[in-house]
Design a protein around this motif. Sequence first.
Motif, PDB file in Angstrom:
ATOM      1  N   LEU A 146       0.822  -1.210   0.000  1.00  0.00           N
ATOM      2  CA  LEU A 146       0.000   0.000   0.000  1.00  0.00           C
ATOM      3  C   LEU A 146       0.857   1.262   0.000  1.00  0.00           C
ATOM      4  O   LEU A 146       0.617   2.201  -0.770  1.00  0.00           O
ATOM      5  CB  LEU A 146      -0.900   0.024   1.228  1.00  0.00           C
ATOM      6  CG  LEU A 146      -2.323  -0.454   1.040  1.00  0.00           C
ATOM      7  CD1 LEU A 146      -3.056  -0.438   2.357  1.00  0.00           C
ATOM      8  CD2 LEU A 146      -3.047   0.439   0.039  1.00  0.00           C
ATOM      9  N   ALA A 147       1.889   1.270   0.850  1.00  0.00           N
ATOM     10  CA  ALA A 147       2.754   2.449   0.921  1.00  0.00           C
ATOM     11  C   ALA A 147       3.451   2.661  -0.415  1.00  0.00           C
ATOM     12  O   ALA A 147       3.622   3.796  -0.871  1.00  0.00           O
ATOM     13  CB  ALA A 147       3.783   2.273   2.035  1.00  0.00           C
ATOM     14  N   PHE A 148       3.808   1.559  -1.070  1.00  0.00           N
ATOM     15  CA  PHE A 148       4.486   1.671  -2.361  1.00  0.00           C
ATOM     16  C   PHE A 148       3.564   2.280  -3.414  1.00  0.00           C
ATOM     17  O   PHE A 148       3.958   3.178  -4.159  1.00  0.00           O
ATOM     18  CB  PHE A 148       4.966   0.291  -2.813  1.00  0.00           C
ATOM     19  CG  PHE A 148       5.637   0.306  -4.148  1.00  0.00           C
ATOM     20  CD1 PHE A 148       6.835   0.985  -4.315  1.00  0.00           C
ATOM     21  CD2 PHE A 148       5.082  -0.332  -5.233  1.00  0.00           C
ATOM     22  CE1 PHE A 148       7.468   1.023  -5.541  1.00  0.00           C
ATOM     23  CE2 PHE A 148       5.708  -0.299  -6.462  1.00  0.00           C
ATOM     24  CZ  PHE A 148       6.896   0.380  -6.621  1.00  0.00           C
ATOM     25  N   LEU A 149       2.312   1.804  -3.456  1.00  0.00           N
ATOM     26  CA  LEU A 149       1.360   2.379  -4.409  1.00  0.00           C
ATOM     27  C   LEU A 149       1.195   3.866  -4.159  1.00  0.00           C
ATOM     28  O   LEU A 149       1.137   4.674  -5.083  1.00  0.00           O
ATOM     29  CB  LEU A 149       0.017   1.662  -4.287  1.00  0.00           C
ATOM     30  CG  LEU A 149      -1.051   2.086  -5.276  1.00  0.00           C
ATOM     31  CD1 LEU A 149      -0.654   1.731  -6.686  1.00  0.00           C
ATOM     32  CD2 LEU A 149      -2.391   1.478  -4.932  1.00  0.00           C
ATOM     33  N   ALA A 150       1.162   4.243  -2.865  1.00  0.00           N
ATOM     34  CA  ALA A 150       0.992   5.653  -2.529  1.00  0.00           C
ATOM     35  C   ALA A 150       2.192   6.480  -2.965  1.00  0.00           C
ATOM     36  O   ALA A 150       2.029   7.545  -3.569  1.00  0.00           O
ATOM     37  CB  ALA A 150       0.758   5.812  -1.029  1.00  0.00           C
ATOM     38  N   ILE A 151       3.431   5.988  -2.718  1.00  0.00           N
ATOM     39  CA  ILE A 151       4.572   6.832  -3.104  1.00  0.00           C
ATOM     40  C   ILE A 151       4.764   6.839  -4.617  1.00  0.00           C
ATOM     41  O   ILE A 151       5.262   7.804  -5.163  1.00  0.00           O
ATOM     42  CB  ILE A 151       5.898   6.464  -2.375  1.00  0.00           C
ATOM     43  CG1 ILE A 151       6.369   5.074  -2.713  1.00  0.00           C
ATOM     44  CG2 ILE A 151       5.817   6.673  -0.895  1.00  0.00           C
ATOM     45  CD1 ILE A 151       7.797   4.827  -2.244  1.00  0.00           C
ATOM     46  N   LYS A 152       4.339   5.766  -5.283  1.00  0.00           N
ATOM     47  CA  LYS A 152       4.370   5.783  -6.751  1.00  0.00           C
ATOM     48  C   LYS A 152       3.399   6.830  -7.292  1.00  0.00           C
ATOM     49  O   LYS A 152       3.553   7.333  -8.391  1.00  0.00           O
ATOM     50  CB  LYS A 152       4.011   4.399  -7.305  1.00  0.00           C
ATOM     51  CG  LYS A 152       5.211   3.520  -7.584  1.00  0.00           C
ATOM     52  CD  LYS A 152       5.913   3.966  -8.851  1.00  0.00           C
ATOM     53  CE  LYS A 152       7.095   3.069  -9.158  1.00  0.00           C
ATOM     54  NZ  LYS A 152       7.860   3.522 -10.322  1.00  0.00           N
ATOM     55  N   ASN A 153       2.360   7.123  -6.513  1.00  0.00           N
ATOM     56  CA  ASN A 153       1.423   8.184  -6.878  1.00  0.00           C
ATOM     57  C   ASN A 153       1.844   9.516  -6.275  1.00  0.00           C
ATOM     58  O   ASN A 153       1.005  10.372  -5.983  1.00  0.00           O
ATOM     59  CB  ASN A 153       0.014   7.820  -6.425  1.00  0.00           C
ATOM     60  CG  ASN A 153      -0.652   6.890  -7.400  1.00  0.00           C
ATOM     61  OD1 ASN A 153      -1.214   7.330  -8.391  1.00  0.00           O
ATOM     62  ND2 ASN A 153      -0.564   5.604  -7.143  1.00  0.00           N
ATOM     63  N   ASN A 154       3.154   9.660  -6.055  1.00  0.00           N
ATOM     64  CA  ASN A 154       3.753  10.915  -5.611  1.00  0.00           C
ATOM     65  C   ASN A 154       3.388  11.370  -4.207  1.00  0.00           C
ATOM     66  O   ASN A 154       3.459  12.550  -3.897  1.00  0.00           O
ATOM     67  CB  ASN A 154       3.455  12.046  -6.599  1.00  0.00           C
ATOM     68  CG  ASN A 154       4.115  11.770  -7.921  1.00  0.00           C
ATOM     69  OD1 ASN A 154       5.225  11.217  -7.959  1.00  0.00           O
ATOM     70  ND2 ASN A 154       3.448  12.101  -9.008  1.00  0.00           N
ATOM     71  N   MET A 155       2.989  10.444  -3.363  1.00  0.00           N
ATOM     72  CA  MET A 155       2.852  10.829  -1.951  1.00  0.00           C
ATOM     73  C   MET A 155       4.263  10.799  -1.351  1.00  0.00           C
ATOM     74  O   MET A 155       5.029   9.886  -1.636  1.00  0.00           O
ATOM     75  CB  MET A 155       1.955   9.829  -1.211  1.00  0.00           C
ATOM     76  CG  MET A 155       1.569  10.286   0.180  1.00  0.00           C
ATOM     77  SD  MET A 155       0.770   8.978   1.127  1.00  0.00           S
ATOM     78  CE  MET A 155      -0.938   9.417   0.984  1.00  0.00           C
ATOM     79  N   LEU A 165       7.352   9.989   1.007  1.00  0.00           N
ATOM     80  CA  LEU A 165       7.614   8.744   1.747  1.00  0.00           C
ATOM     81  C   LEU A 165       7.142   8.806   3.192  1.00  0.00           C
ATOM     82  O   LEU A 165       6.448   7.921   3.670  1.00  0.00           O
ATOM     83  CB  LEU A 165       9.111   8.425   1.693  1.00  0.00           C
ATOM     84  CG  LEU A 165       9.548   7.195   2.463  1.00  0.00           C
ATOM     85  CD1 LEU A 165       9.018   5.930   1.833  1.00  0.00           C
ATOM     86  CD2 LEU A 165      11.058   7.121   2.553  1.00  0.00           C
ATOM     87  N   MET A 166       7.517   9.914   3.897  1.00  0.00           N
ATOM     88  CA  MET A 166       7.186   9.986   5.310  1.00  0.00           C
ATOM     89  C   MET A 166       5.678   9.997   5.533  1.00  0.00           C
ATOM     90  O   MET A 166       5.164   9.397   6.466  1.00  0.00           O
ATOM     91  CB  MET A 166       7.801  11.241   5.959  1.00  0.00           C
ATOM     92  CG  MET A 166       9.288  11.157   6.203  1.00  0.00           C
ATOM     93  SD  MET A 166       9.808   9.594   6.927  1.00  0.00           S
ATOM     94  CE  MET A 166       9.295   9.816   8.613  1.00  0.00           C
ATOM     95  N   ILE A 214       4.337   6.468   5.054  1.00  0.00           N
ATOM     96  CA  ILE A 214       4.636   5.611   6.214  1.00  0.00           C
ATOM     97  C   ILE A 214       3.725   5.977   7.379  1.00  0.00           C
ATOM     98  O   ILE A 214       3.161   5.123   8.047  1.00  0.00           O
ATOM     99  CB  ILE A 214       6.117   5.783   6.632  1.00  0.00           C
ATOM    100  CG1 ILE A 214       7.044   5.286   5.540  1.00  0.00           C
ATOM    101  CG2 ILE A 214       6.395   5.097   7.969  1.00  0.00           C
ATOM    102  CD1 ILE A 214       7.420   3.854   5.625  1.00  0.00           C
ATOM    103  N   TYR A 255       0.806   7.399   7.245  1.00  0.00           N
ATOM    104  CA  TYR A 255      -0.602   7.113   6.992  1.00  0.00           C
ATOM    105  C   TYR A 255      -0.884   5.620   7.072  1.00  0.00           C
ATOM    106  O   TYR A 255      -1.816   5.191   7.730  1.00  0.00           O
ATOM    107  CB  TYR A 255      -0.990   7.671   5.627  1.00  0.00           C
ATOM    108  CG  TYR A 255      -2.462   7.628   5.390  1.00  0.00           C
ATOM    109  CD1 TYR A 255      -3.314   8.434   6.139  1.00  0.00           C
ATOM    110  CD2 TYR A 255      -3.009   6.786   4.429  1.00  0.00           C
ATOM    111  CE1 TYR A 255      -4.675   8.386   5.943  1.00  0.00           C
ATOM    112  CE2 TYR A 255      -4.369   6.737   4.219  1.00  0.00           C
ATOM    113  CZ  TYR A 255      -5.199   7.532   4.982  1.00  0.00           C
ATOM    114  OH  TYR A 255      -6.545   7.483   4.795  1.00  0.00           O
TER     115      TYR A 255
END
Lengths: 363, 247
Positions: free
Chosen positions: A306-315, A317-318, A321, A323
């Motif tokens: 989930l975190a990976f999908l989020a950072i791939k969508n430009n969220m 990193l911190m 993590i 969220y």
Amino acid sequence: MKKYLTLKNILIFVISLTIILFVYNDYFLYKTPILKINNIETTVEGYGSYNEKYYNQKITGVIKNGNLKGKIITVNNVTSTSGVNDEQIHKRSELFIKQSNNNIYSIIGVKRDKYIAILAVLFIDLIILVSGIQGVKTLLSLFVNIIISALAIFVFQSNADRLNLLLLYIFVSMIFIITSLFITNGNKTKTYSAIISSIVSLLVSFGLSYLIINIHGRDVTIWTMDYIEYVRDYENYFYVCILLSGLGAIMDISITISSSLNELIDKNFKITKKALLKSGREISKDIIGTMSNVMLYTCFTPIVPLAFLAIKNNMPLMRAINYYGEIELIIVLCSCISIVLAIPISLYISTYILKKYKKEVVK
Amino acid sequence: MIKLLSLIFLILLLIVGKKRGFKTFITFYLSIFLIMMYLTFMKTGLNAIFLAIIICLLATLVTLFILNGSNVKTKSSFISIVFVLLLVTIITVFIGNSANIQGFSLESIESIGYYSHDINYDMTNVIIGMYLICTIGTIIDTSISISSAMYEVHENNPQLNKKELFVSGMNVGKDILSTTINTLYFALISSFIGFFMWFYSVSFDFLSVSKSFDQNIIQLLLSFIASIMIIPITSYISSIMIMKNKK
């Protein structure tokens, strides 16, 4: 080589093979129609952003069960290079399908039971080969724990209006402690001291976590937890997760300490309480570090997809993590706190009980 | 909240473990940092399985050498862990690719709804990498316990030969195994409770098609298998290395 060709090992091999073959052909157990694939035609459907390719798979196969058995049908499957929410079907996969209209079928899932069966059989064989009768006891205790877990959920679901989820699980965890320690260690003084230490450690450490969370104020968003919307008593579900996650680790520590103190007394019955506590402290220092890492890697890593999908969508990193990992990190930290607390508690309780009730071994 | 809990964790560690406790705290946060590194490097497009193996090796180095220093115990554990990691990778890659475990399940579609799915990165590898990192904690734990105990046995009975030392390592492993399995079961059980409650509220036949349940159970079984495989391998390698160290 001859050493390994015993009757027991051949028997294990034959039974394992039978189980795997059975699961490979267990179509009749399912009500949902299952499709065995004969042919797949893949065509490129289009392009998304970031070079993402979309494919259309035209899958032809034969139905293996139910009243449509033997019928040859075709289904369509849209898939992509990443497969975030879709699956690229292989020729060896088998699919669960649904008949929507007369002759239109759609895929509802992939049949994975055979892979789970391979892993389960591998696990059971390995544990019996490596650990023998002790392994069988471990399997038995695991099985009993699974039954208790299922029963507890059943009891809760049928009386959800009257029962408090947290109180129910505090009660159930005590049953967990008693059954698991009894099955794996037998009726001995060290088992009793481990059971008492575990129960006390569990109550003290959970009480502390509960207090900290409530004093600090519950500002965590529990809605990122899996299935939370289906849990009836969702307020307490979060606490139940904290309670259970550290339970295994607490039992681990109390039985380790109780067993090693037991060994020390067996070797020298006249050993003083002070000397016991000192050796116990040395032993326990070795456990804390790796145990807290087990909790971290096992419970925290599952946030990765989930975190990976989020950072791939430009969220950032911190933020990702924070969220997706906040709940997991709180659970891990609470379990680590209970690991640390379990050490002195088990040390004192085990020393007291073993010194008082253990009889001298006559050599 | 996390800061407060960390602070209490640190204080308790210092009281109970003193210097060792402080090292534990450092290792704990370095491990979180490693998982963050994993995410950062995956974003650049590197292969997730390859990265996961690197992260696992780094995690092993950090945990073993910070907590236990550099000696024959940690060295033999490290070599054993490399072997087991390779074996587990082979099994996980086979299962991961055959069983279509990639991506998210229907039940979690709400939580991924607002993200674009066009990420051009194979989600199968992300899940395989996650499984590998999940198992590394228990592999390290079991391995170092066995090699330390074998070292103690050797110190107290220097006359034991390689084979007898191996047998004593296996015996220690058997004792640890049942508690390790218990620890792992309870560490992962909370996700099953939620699952079963969901399962009661939908139709019964859905068990057959829940990807999320399959993913969880595969993770649990892989951790179990890894924690068993490390026992004979550590016993064997430690028995060789401890005997060699003596000469």
